[in-house]
Design an enzyme around this catalytic site. Structure first.
Site, PDB file in Angstrom:
ATOM      1  N   HIS A  99      25.085  -8.046   5.215  1.00 51.18           N
ATOM      2  CA  HIS A  99      25.749  -8.832   4.540  1.00 51.18           C
ATOM      3  C   HIS A  99      26.178  -7.837   3.054  1.00 51.18           C
ATOM      4  O   HIS A  99      25.625  -6.710   2.809  1.00 51.18           O
ATOM      5  CB  HIS A  99      24.478  -9.760   3.698  1.00 51.18           C
ATOM      6  CG  HIS A  99      25.384 -10.745   3.092  1.00 51.18           C
ATOM      7  ND1 HIS A  99      25.633 -10.713   1.500  1.00 51.18           N
ATOM      8  CD2 HIS A  99      25.744 -11.876   3.485  1.00 51.18           C
ATOM      9  CE1 HIS A  99      26.249 -12.049   1.463  1.00 51.18           C
ATOM     10  NE2 HIS A  99      26.344 -12.499   2.227  1.00 51.18           N
ATOM     11  N   ASP A 127      24.711 -16.595   9.190  1.00 49.00           N
ATOM     12  CA  ASP A 127      25.388 -16.989  10.546  1.00 49.00           C
ATOM     13  C   ASP A 127      24.466 -16.754  11.771  1.00 49.00           C
ATOM     14  O   ASP A 127      24.730 -17.381  12.724  1.00 49.00           O
ATOM     15  CB  ASP A 127      26.691 -16.384  10.597  1.00 49.00           C
ATOM     16  CG  ASP A 127      27.668 -16.894   9.473  1.00 49.00           C
ATOM     17  OD1 ASP A 127      27.821 -17.780   9.234  1.00 49.00           O
ATOM     18  OD2 ASP A 127      28.076 -16.004   8.741  1.00 49.00           O
ATOM     19  N   HIS A 149      33.316 -13.419   8.145  1.00 50.67           N
ATOM     20  CA  HIS A 149      32.871 -14.400   7.149  1.00 50.67           C
ATOM     21  C   HIS A 149      32.325 -15.549   7.881  1.00 50.67           C
ATOM     22  O   HIS A 149      31.482 -15.262   8.649  1.00 50.67           O
ATOM     23  CB  HIS A 149      34.166 -14.507   6.100  1.00 50.67           C
ATOM     24  CG  HIS A 149      33.777 -15.589   5.004  1.00 50.67           C
ATOM     25  ND1 HIS A 149      32.685 -15.801   4.520  1.00 50.67           N
ATOM     26  CD2 HIS A 149      34.684 -16.208   3.990  1.00 50.67           C
ATOM     27  CE1 HIS A 149      32.695 -16.483   3.361  1.00 50.67           C
ATOM     28  NE2 HIS A 149      33.659 -16.682   2.977  1.00 50.67           N
TER      29      HIS A 149
HETATM   30  C1  LIG Z   1      28.918  -8.910   6.655  1.00 46.90           C
HETATM   31  C2  LIG Z   1      29.745  -7.404   6.379  1.00 46.90           C
HETATM   32  C3  LIG Z   1      31.167  -7.378   6.654  1.00 46.90           C
HETATM   33  C4  LIG Z   1      29.228  -6.703   5.022  1.00 46.90           C
HETATM   34  O1  LIG Z   1      29.553  -5.507   5.310  1.00 46.90           O
HETATM   35  P1  LIG Z   1      29.629  -4.332   4.126  1.00 46.90           P
HETATM   36  O2  LIG Z   1      28.480  -4.364   3.265  1.00 46.90           O
HETATM   37  O3  LIG Z   1      30.902  -4.168   3.409  1.00 46.90           O
HETATM   38  O4  LIG Z   1      29.324  -2.979   4.978  1.00 46.90           O
HETATM   39  P2  LIG Z   1      30.322  -2.327   6.031  1.00 46.90           P
HETATM   40  O5  LIG Z   1      30.846  -3.299   6.917  1.00 46.90           O
HETATM   41  O6  LIG Z   1      31.153  -1.548   5.162  1.00 46.90           O
HETATM   42  O7  LIG Z   1      29.248  -1.696   6.869  1.00 46.90           O
HETATM   43  C5  LIG Z   1      28.379  -0.511   6.163  1.00 46.90           C
HETATM   44  C6  LIG Z   1      27.812   0.186   7.497  1.00 46.90           C
HETATM   45  O8  LIG Z   1      26.833  -0.693   8.421  1.00 46.90           O
HETATM   46  C7  LIG Z   1      27.403  -0.791   9.613  1.00 46.90           C
HETATM   47  N1  LIG Z   1      27.253  -2.321   9.756  1.00 46.90           N
HETATM   48  C8  LIG Z   1      27.513  -3.430   8.993  1.00 46.90           C
HETATM   49  N2  LIG Z   1      27.088  -4.612   9.734  1.00 46.90           N
HETATM   50  C9  LIG Z   1      26.805  -4.062  10.889  1.00 46.90           C
HETATM   51  C10 LIG Z   1      26.393  -4.904  11.962  1.00 46.90           C
HETATM   52  N3  LIG Z   1      26.409  -6.288  11.793  1.00 46.90           N
HETATM   53  N4  LIG Z   1      26.240  -4.313  13.092  1.00 46.90           N
HETATM   54  C11 LIG Z   1      26.516  -3.102  13.218  1.00 46.90           C
HETATM   55  N5  LIG Z   1      26.573  -2.427  12.179  1.00 46.90           N
HETATM   56  C12 LIG Z   1      26.889  -2.834  10.977  1.00 46.90           C
HETATM   57  C13 LIG Z   1      29.018  -0.709   9.464  1.00 46.90           C
HETATM   58  O9  LIG Z   1      29.372  -0.165  10.813  1.00 46.90           O
HETATM   59  C14 LIG Z   1      28.884   0.531   8.643  1.00 46.90           C
HETATM   60  O10 LIG Z   1      28.622   1.655   9.192  1.00 46.90           O
HETATM   61  P3  LIG Z   1      29.238   3.172   8.749  1.00 46.90           P
HETATM   62  O11 LIG Z   1      28.789   3.510   7.253  1.00 46.90           O
HETATM   63  O12 LIG Z   1      28.448   3.859   9.800  1.00 46.90           O
HETATM   64  O13 LIG Z   1      30.691   3.044   8.885  1.00 46.90           O
HETATM   65  C15 LIG Z   1      28.868  -6.460   7.937  1.00 46.90           C
HETATM   66  O14 LIG Z   1      27.883  -6.557   7.618  1.00 46.90           O
HETATM   67  C16 LIG Z   1      29.665  -7.306   8.980  1.00 46.90           C
HETATM   68  O15 LIG Z   1      30.587  -7.182   9.507  1.00 46.90           O
HETATM   69  N6  LIG Z   1      28.465  -8.028   9.531  1.00 46.90           N
HETATM   70  C17 LIG Z   1      29.057  -8.644  10.945  1.00 46.90           C
HETATM   71  C18 LIG Z   1      29.651  -9.878  10.580  1.00 46.90           C
HETATM   72  C19 LIG Z   1      28.977 -10.953  10.022  1.00 46.90           C
HETATM   73  O16 LIG Z   1      27.872 -11.379  10.315  1.00 46.90           O
HETATM   74  N7  LIG Z   1      29.664 -11.643   8.956  1.00 46.90           N
HETATM   75  C20 LIG Z   1      29.022 -12.752   8.139  1.00 46.90           C
HETATM   76  C21 LIG Z   1      28.479 -12.530   6.943  1.00 46.90           C
HETATM   77  S1  LIG Z   1      27.556 -13.763   6.046  1.00 46.90           S
END
Ligand SMILES: CC(C)(COP(=O)(O)OP(=O)(O)OC[C@H]1O[C@@H](n2cnc3c(N)ncnc32)[C@H](O)[C@@H]1OP(=O)(O)O)[C@@H](O)C(=O)NCCC(=O)NCCS
Length: 392
Positions: free
Chosen positions: A263, A320, A224
């Site tokens: 996201h 971010d 987050h």
């Molecule tokens: C923000 C976040 C949690 C949203 O995730 P989400 O929509 O729930 O999706 P998931 O985390 O389940 O990811 C879905 C897939 O994309 C991949 N993915 C998501 N974000 C990724 C990233 N930043 N880098 C690489 N792979 C990523 C996941 O590994 C997952 O792959 P899989 O299906 O092969 O297991 C995720 O994109 C993330 O962790 N980003 C990095 C942290 C970040 O920048 N957070 C700030 C958000 S404003």
């Protein structure tokens, strides 16, 4: 069971748990709206003070209302002595997010209205929180360096005063305006994890400070608000890296995430990232430190290309990703990047807390209480046989 909805959705993606009138995201189109207004228009024409008023009160202020609101924030720009005295005793290496979270209930102790549950009193509490969050972050930063906290400069805007309290230098006007824009961009984002935490806590009728403390805790995580500090860590690591594309590929092959990308709601570029990308480029030029923007663009390009090869076409930079080089250009230390997010988001948290407490978008207040499926040990309704400790 009667009334139970038989759905399980770990992480609650796409589950609508409440109505809200505060903000709206169109994740497919990359649109963010506060109380009906597009974020792009607010970022260009508004100020953080006006945006905070809008979030809390539902409409843009008239000139006189904005003056009164701004003065109320100015008047609340100090924290009680007992908080300064506590801060001086805390370990200097304490995380600023832990400090901010710990100080939130201390602010409650100083607020004679903490248990007054009218809308007006809650708006006044919100004003105090908005005014005091920057004071705490800046005071902690100075105390941990062995410096005395500075008094507020009442001639400065909210953002400019924060930079002054932090750095002890009156900031250049453009830089202060850029920070003000950052505060507007981060001020609200519907039912994100920290806002949901705030709303969940106050749905028990706990006071605003208890809800906000939960929000700070949720925001601190690296998935987050903590992501901006992780992005900066990555940029610093990559300063001397010759093969950025290779580094990105290796990370993804190892199953690691690239921070600042992806996201839960946006399936296209986050509209806030568009603003911050150009701000980061401009500030890089202004400070003569273009490398951070350049590295972030190279990471962005390589990550999107690699992710696309893996069939992940909707992972794009989020808020971010470019806020990290922007804050770095402003001279803000890495571990204060997430607290700045909190300094801004506290306006949205308070607006949501008020909406939750007073059921402003639904029929009546409701205590959040989801169900969980029990998948643990089960020996029938009579329970498992309890053996005394000697017999186990
Ligand atoms: C923000 C976040 C949690 C949203 O995730 P989400 O929509 O729930 O999706 P998931 O985390 O389940 O990811 C879905 C897939 O994309 C991949 N993915 C998501 N974000 C990724 C990233 N930043 N880098 C690489 N792979 C990523 C996941 O590994 C997952 O792959 P899989 O299906 O092969 O297991 C995720 O994109 C993330 O962790 N980003 C990095 C942290 C970040 O920048 N957070 C700030 C958000 S404003």
């Amino acid at each position: 069971m009667e009334g139970e909805v038989r759905v399980k959705n770990t992480g609650l993606r796409g589950v609508t748990v409440a109505d809200t009138k505060i903000s709206f995201i169109d994740g497919e189109e990359g649109v963010l709206i506060y109380r009906g207004y597009r974020i792009e228009e607010l970022a260009e024409k508004s100020s953080f003070m006006e945006t905070a008023f809008l979030l809390l009160n539902g409409a843009l202020p008239k000139r006189e209302e904005l003056g009164i609101f701004t003065n109320q924030v100015l008047e609340a720009r100090t924290i009680p002595d007992f908080i300064y005295e506590s801060l001086k005793k805390w370990p200097r290496d304490a995380s600023p997010m832990d400090v901010l979270q710990a100080c939130t209930p201390l602010l409650a102790m100083d607020d004679p209205e903490r248990l007054v549950e009218t809308r007006e009193a809650n708006v006044r509490k919100a004003i105090r929180l908005i005014a005091r969050f920057p004071v705490i972050v800046a005071a902690w930063h100075r105390i941990r360096q062995g410096l005395a906290p500075l008094p507020p400069d009442q001639t400065l805007t909210h953002a400019a005063n924060f930079l002054w309290l932090l750095q002890g230098i009156r900031p250049d006007e453009d830089m202060a305006r850029d920070l003000d824009v950052c505060l507007m961009l981060h001020a609200d984002h519907t039912f994100n994890a920290s806002t949901f935490a705030c709303r969940e806590v106050v749905s028990t009728q706990a006071h605003m400070y208890a809800g906000v403390a939960a929000g700070v805790g949720a925001l601190s995580g690296s998935l987050h608000g903590g992501a901006n500090a992780q992005v900066m860590k990555m940029l610093l690591e990559l300063e001397s890296e010759k093969d950025i594309a290779g580094w990105v590929k290796q990370k993804l092959e190892a199953g690691e995430k690239i921070m600042g990308i992806g996201h839960a709601v946006y399936k296209t570029t986050d509209p806030r990232a568009v603003f911050l990308r150009s701000m980061s480029s401009r500030l890089g030029g202004k400070t003569g430190q273009r490398q951070w923007h350049q590295i972030s663009r190279q990471v962005e390009e390589a990550a999107l290309k690699e992710l696309e090869k893996r069939g992940k076409t909707n992972l794009k930079p989020n808020v971010d990703f470019f806020s990290a080089p922007v804050y770095h250009a402003m001279g803000i230390p890495r571990d204060l990047m997430t607290p700045i997010f909190a300094i801004s988001r506290v306006a949205g948290w308070c607006a949501h807390i008020i909406e939750e407490k007073f059921a402003e978008a639904q029929e009546k207040p409701a205590l959040y209480r989801p169900a969980a499926e029990y998948v643990g040990n089960y020996c029938g309704v009579m329970g498992c046989t309890y053996d005394p400790v000697e017999a186990r």
